[in-house]
Design an enzyme around this catalytic site. Sequence first.
Site, PDB file in Angstrom:
ATOM      1  N   GLN A  85       0.857  -1.180   0.000  1.00  0.00           N
ATOM      2  CA  GLN A  85       0.000   0.000   0.000  1.00  0.00           C
ATOM      3  C   GLN A  85       0.890   1.226   0.000  1.00  0.00           C
ATOM      4  OE1 GLN A  85      -3.745  -0.388   1.829  1.00  0.00           O
ATOM      5  NE2 GLN A  85      -4.136   0.884   0.068  1.00  0.00           N
ATOM      6  N   THR A  99       0.029  -1.974   7.325  1.00  0.00           N
ATOM      7  CA  THR A  99       0.120  -3.430   7.486  1.00  0.00           C
ATOM      8  C   THR A  99      -0.600  -4.133   6.340  1.00  0.00           C
ATOM      9  OG1 THR A  99       0.426  -3.130   9.850  1.00  0.00           O
ATOM     10  CG2 THR A  99      -0.331  -5.280   9.211  1.00  0.00           C
ATOM     11  N   HIS A 100      -0.977  -3.362   5.324  1.00  0.00           N
ATOM     12  CA  HIS A 100      -1.772  -3.899   4.225  1.00  0.00           C
ATOM     13  C   HIS A 100      -0.912  -4.578   3.169  1.00  0.00           C
ATOM     14  CE1 HIS A 100      -4.460  -0.323   5.565  1.00  0.00           C
ATOM     15  NE2 HIS A 100      -4.401  -1.281   6.458  1.00  0.00           N
ATOM     16  N   THR A 101      -0.260  -5.651   3.582  1.00  0.00           N
ATOM     17  CA  THR A 101       0.472  -6.464   2.607  1.00  0.00           C
ATOM     18  C   THR A 101      -0.537  -7.386   1.931  1.00  0.00           C
ATOM     19  OG1 THR A 101       0.962  -8.265   4.132  1.00  0.00           O
ATOM     20  CG2 THR A 101       2.502  -6.425   4.103  1.00  0.00           C
TER      21      THR A 101
END
Lengths: 242, 591
Positions: free
Chosen positions: B347, B517-519
Amino acid sequence: MSDDKQSPSRRRLIKSLVFVPMGVGAAGALHGGLQTAGAAATAAPEGKPNPYTPTFFNADEWRFLNAAVDRLIPHDEHGPGAIELGVPEFIDRHMKTPYAHGSIWYMSGPWLDAPPEFGYQGKLPLCDILRVGMKNFDNHCAQQFNGKKFADLDKGQQEAMLKEAEGNKLKFPDISGKIFFANLLAETRNGYFADPGHGGNKGMGSWKMIGYPGMRADYLDWVEVRDRAYPIPPVDLAGNRG
Amino acid sequence: MAIVKTKVDAVIVGAGWTGAILAKELTDHGLNVVCLERGPDRDTQPDFAYPRVVDELEGSVHRRYLQALAQETVTIRHGVNDTAVPYRQMGSFKPGTGVGGAGSHWSGAHFRPLPEDFLLRSNMEQRFGKKLLPENMSIQDFPITYDELEPSLDHFEYVCGTSGKAGVINGQVQEGGNPFEGSRKREYPLPPNPNYLGSEWFYKAAKEMGYHAYPIPASNASRAYINPYGCQMGPCNACGFCSDYGCLNYSKASPNANVWPVVRGRKNFEMRTHAQVLKVNLADDKKTATGVTYLDAQGRETEQPADLVLLCAFSLYNVHLMLVSGIGTPYDPVTKTGTIGKNYSYQNLNRVVMYFDETVQANPFIGIGGAGATFDDLNGKQNDPTKSGFVGGGIVWARQPGAGPVRGIPTPPGVPNWGSAWKKSVKEVFRHQFYYEVQGSCMSYDDAYLSLDPTYKDAFGRPLLRMTFDWHDNEIKASQFLVGKAQEMCKVLNPLAMKGDAKKDGQHYDVTQYQSTHTCGGAIMGKDPKTSALNKYLQSWDVSNVFAPGANAFPQNNGYNPTGLVGGLAYWCAKAIREQYLSNPGPLVQA
């Protein structure tokens, strides 16, 4: 102090503080050539001895630490300094936690050099980053200043050395000066701002200075208030009120 | 010799959002389900109880509620010819652990994707021609549509008590909502949260710029609420401890508060914590899983046989488990064949901080995790890549999840990091600043993927997952364009000073700074088993009794936070298992 008028807590703080000229209090004691760690090394600003005796750092490290945090967050007209808020005590206590021993870091090799954007790639946990860094820093000072260690330098020299470390201009044999500095500064800020239960931020001094209500954790009645500063002084995790 | 447990109908790996949803749906259906969670058990009481939960040193420095990297982590490199090094200390992204997973320490921002997000490649090619997309950009359509998923997205919002304002209901645009959103069947379960100052001003600035601002859908309850499962939520009290923290107040939706209470205690369910799953066991033909092998709380190797294996770990670890278990074929960036690890994306988050004088009471210590304001005028099909210079889109938002001094006090440009000048500044700015963030999409590329590291091992002897990722020109241009727009908007508010951080040309991915944390991606869903790991029901193309719902399924990341879509996909997956798979086990889509 433009916002004093809005913060009763801050007004109280300012009134209650005894301002000690720089160099007479903590720093002065340090310059006195004390060789043993402990009580006299960190005289509190009111002149009362700080009863804390370090159990992690040795005497040289303790002298370095006290001198360094006093430069990083000095006592001045804006509010309390790191020494009077017990930051060295916080750091000494913090170094004995599993965290400082690398409990949540991945600590397996091989150890490769990598650009800084990949983060710390050394094998030392936080507690050793500080300890090894202090020794390297002191040795470097001794070479540059006729055997004087960091704590023996005058304040201007100390600040200049810290700036060089921050800018990665000090080359140490065992550790990056920049990484050491970054960790030292982070620990100093942690001790200055964390809950007093961890050993620093005595009397919630930093929270009162910046107007942080501490661990109140309940602001629903204040979300939409626009015309007044938040009025309630801080509370800590133990329920003490500032 | 390994301990062998009694066979169950389904074993679930991980007790976060997707694990909780699958456990609820499948135990409802009468299946015997075991959930294996690598971390400890956690619940609002006692783990998130006030005051201990709001200790900033333990929450944000020791990261007590997050995954420790000591046992498992990833290695990271920028290019396919580089040597990866371990992600030794958490920075850029923060996977969770323990019951609730990242779903217990998220903020609560709960978006649905836009309809066009599901058909990104088709839309781009149809609107702008095939030449628009760079050759190495590997974006794909989702194999499902927004309309297919709408009921699942809706249900997840009602489970979470999402607080928001609908923009389009049954095709009718609603005043105050997002006019660009996909049509929904009904209003959010709860109205929006109150506005703190930064979001109130966001509306003013957005209006001046001609943007259509709306309340961020937030799974932070604005009112007392009882969800469809009977779980109760209390109104968010704006405590300021959302990101990194469990909710002390039953206000932030979490698996712990909103799903697990009704699943725990069921006779056909068992939660085993401190259970580290090592691999999925496959039959000899590698087309069927027989269960999983894990280390129990005493470190004993244990086998859990099961008819269904549901990978509900954090997206990265779902991919890791598939790779170490030999499910499917690993992706090869040279031949561009294989699917496991393909299309990793991230992101594109950037921040602009504004500083004001002492009359502006921004009070950043007040926080309601997901609440605030945003707009979609630069997102989805509103972004014309021939004008903006980039494919994808993004949102600018005012969000204030809460800030304390240990988490850092941003200082205006030119202020040193320490000494009297720093102290003066933090004292002056702490209560009189706020930030707007740009959260942008991240496209997927041939050379951004996940694989097994050849050198580094985890504490259990398995190769670490290796992430090959760097920013591409498209994302750097997106960052510059969107941050530029955000800065124009911020100037309308006339701050004393501003600090922004658009990515610079050629800038590399920096793992030390928290970004999001948007992997996403790595085991993506698609229409073709040659180019995707999972079919439209999140079922492995290769091993038909393995399902892997999670952000790993996204072919690329859209402009929003992923949790709304992740929850929706979990309900969609559960429905397919209940209504199609169980009566006729095997592939639900013929390759």
